[in-house]
Design an enzyme around this catalytic site. Structure first.
Site, PDB file in Angstrom:
ATOM      1  CD  GLU A 135      -3.635  -4.691   5.207  1.00  0.00           C
ATOM      2  OE1 GLU A 135      -4.810  -5.134   5.128  1.00  0.00           O
ATOM      3  OE2 GLU A 135      -3.383  -3.486   5.362  1.00  0.00           O
TER       4      GLU A 135
ATOM      5  CG  HIS B 216      -0.644   2.714  13.473  1.00  0.00           C
ATOM      6  ND1 HIS B 216      -1.981   2.492  13.664  1.00  0.00           N
ATOM      7  CD2 HIS B 216      -0.519   3.154  12.202  1.00  0.00           C
ATOM      8  CE1 HIS B 216      -2.647   2.815  12.570  1.00  0.00           C
ATOM      9  NE2 HIS B 216      -1.778   3.207  11.660  1.00  0.00           N
TER      10      HIS B 216
ATOM     11  CD  GLU C 261      -2.477  -1.451   2.598  1.00  0.00           C
ATOM     12  OE1 GLU C 261      -2.314  -0.636   3.516  1.00  0.00           O
ATOM     13  OE2 GLU C 261      -3.069  -2.536   2.759  1.00  0.00           O
TER      14      GLU C 261
ATOM     15  CG  PHE D 223      -2.578  -2.180   9.129  1.00  0.00           C
ATOM     16  CD1 PHE D 223      -3.605  -2.120  10.049  1.00  0.00           C
ATOM     17  CD2 PHE D 223      -2.012  -0.998   8.697  1.00  0.00           C
ATOM     18  CE1 PHE D 223      -4.063  -0.902  10.530  1.00  0.00           C
ATOM     19  CE2 PHE D 223      -2.461   0.225   9.169  1.00  0.00           C
ATOM     20  CZ  PHE D 223      -3.488   0.277  10.087  1.00  0.00           C
TER      21      PHE D 223
END
Lengths: 373, 109
Positions: A75, A144, A44, A101
């Site tokens: 993903e 994250h 991405e 992710f």
């Protein structure tokens, strides 16, 4: 390239460049794409944008949008596509934009990527290096800041590695992409902008040629692992752990962003007369058990430090590997300083969650004052 | 330095476009995070968009009266490489602080 290459002019640093970890990874990918026509970079925003951390900046313009390309925001598809490309003979280097992710791709990673070589009795190897910006420390939202090394290390068929600094990033990424096996490459995102000296492979080759004509110089290059000579860039120098700082009294075992923190702690411990060795594990699957045994066999005390939750974290594996090999000489049980058994917290709390200097010092103190019986 | 594009974000409630009313910054300006960038009007209301980050304004898209669709370029920033990460911020390296002192009798070894 968003990073300016500045060749060092000092004699000792001849042939080195000063790069951030992000710049070193960018250079490694640039060189890999140039040397290997089968290498591909996908993920991405890795193409036009150059990645959210600029790691793939400029690569699409230089190597073409067919080889460095953006994928849909899916993903599972990124990994599925990489597996198919590897079956067709390519060497994909996919990126999952953030650690959290990777979860939507777990089925592809665990059930396909890790097993295809086994399932096909070696007929279908999977030379795929999955780059995952990993670990915490950047004040970002949920998903994250997570540490997935224990999950990935538990999966037979995967290799897992994490670089601690620009040199390690450059060298380990090249080693990973050249391997015939699937490698999970965990980049410590809080260290992306920290700069360091990097010996490129071209510089190392030139240095090796020079050393061959002046063999006596070779013995003088060992300064405890903080800089790399030509020998460290060979395959043999990149498969195991490395001593980031030598010491006599206690071994701190760490990887990724925690290596830099442990080096800080070692400096502070030295003020109190405690000489700490820092072992950068680098490869988290397989773990270099002999390096652990060699270091802790000497220091007789060990503390393992990681960001991820404590229960079933990789610290437990490290502690057991040390105990199996050093039980007779250990002065104390191996101590763990880790994150907590809670979901990774918001940015305001991450300084409390990630092992900080005082928590690591407390761990060292508990080992130092342990009494048998 | 890196260029960082910022497209018109989703303004909510299913809105798909907005009309530029007035730019509050000019190309070449240095802006701070949360500083108002532009006043736009949707079918619901007029509103000011705050800057998602600090940086120098390289390019503005859309003169007053023009319509920009959600996801189309609105503004391009020039930012230092070490702040170019789109998510999160990397804390600066402070000198290490400690409260814990170590105390051991290593003579027993």
């Amino acid at each position: 390239m968003s990073e300016t290459l500045t060749t060092s002019e000092a004699g000792a640093g001849a042939g080195t460049v000063t790069l951030s970890l992000q710049g070193a990874l960018n250079l490694a990918l640039d060189e890999l794409l140039a040397e290997d026509p089968k290498a591909l970079v996908l993920g991405e925003d890795v193409g036009t944008l150059g990645g959210v951390f600029r790691v793939t900046s400029g690569l699409a313009a230089k190597h073409g949008a067919e080889r460095v390309f953006d994928t849909p925001l899916a993903e599972s598809g990124i990994l599925g596509m990489s597996i198919g490309l590897a079956m067709a003979g390519f060497h994909p280097v996919p990126e999952v934009q953030f650690d959290g992710f990777a979860y939507p791709a777990i089925n592809q990673i665990v059930c396909q990527l890790a097993r295809m070589n086994y399932r096909s009795r070696g007929a279908v190897p999977m030379p795929v290096t999955l780059r995952v910006p990993s670990f915490g420390g950047i004040r970002a939202p949920e998903h994250h800041g997570e540490s997935l090394e224990a999950l990935f290390a538990h999966v037979p068929g995967l290799k897992v590695v994490s670089p601690a600094d620009p040199q390690q990033g450059y060298s380990l990424l090249k080693a990973a992409v050249r391997m015939p096996d699937p490698v999970i490459f965990m980049e410590p995102k809080s260290r992306y902008w920290q700069k360091g000296e990097v010996v490129t492979e071209a510089a190392a080759a030139a240095s090796a040629a020079a050393a061959a004509s002046a063999a006596a110089a070779a013995a003088a290059t060992n300064d405890g692992g903080r800089s790399l000579g030509a020998a460290d860039l060979t395959d043999a120098g990149l498969t195991g752990a490395r001593i980031a700082r030598p010491g006599r009294h206690l071994t701190l075992v760490a990887w990724g962003a925690m290596v830099a923190r442990c080096l800080q702690v070692a400096d502070l411990a030295a003020e109190d007369g405690i000489d700490v060795e820092v072992l950068d594990l680098r490869w988290l699957k397989p773990i270099d058990a002999e390096a652990l045994a060699s270091s802790v066999g000497k220091t007789r005390r060990a503390v393992v430090v990681h960001e991820g939750p404590r229960t079933s974290g990789l610290g437990a594996e490290v502690a057991q590997l040390v105990t199996e090999r050093c039980f007779g000489t250990l002065k104390a049980p191996v101590e763990r300083v880790t994150g907590f058994d809670v979901p990774y917290p918001s940015g305001d709390l991450e300084d409390e969650y990630i092992p900080n200097i005082d928590r690591i010092l407390f761990g060292i103190q508990r080992v130092l004052e342990y009494k048998r019986g | 330095m890196a260029e960082l594009p910022f497209p018109l974000p989703d303004l909510g409630e299913g809105l798909i476009e907005a009309t530029v009313l007035e730019w509050l910054v000019a190309e070449g300006d240095q802006v701070e995070r949360n500083q108002p960038l532009v006043e736009v009007e949707t079918t619901k209301s007029a509103l000011e968009l705050p800057s998602p980050q600090s940086g120098k304004v390289l390019k503005l898209y859309g003169a007053p009266g023009e319509v920009i669709k959600v996801g189309e370029p609105l503004i391009v920033f020039e930012v230092a490489d070490d702040t170019a990460g789109i998510v999160g911020t990397v804390p600066s390296e402070d000198a290490p602080k400690r409260r814990v002192r170590l105390n051991a009798n290593l003579d027993e070894d």
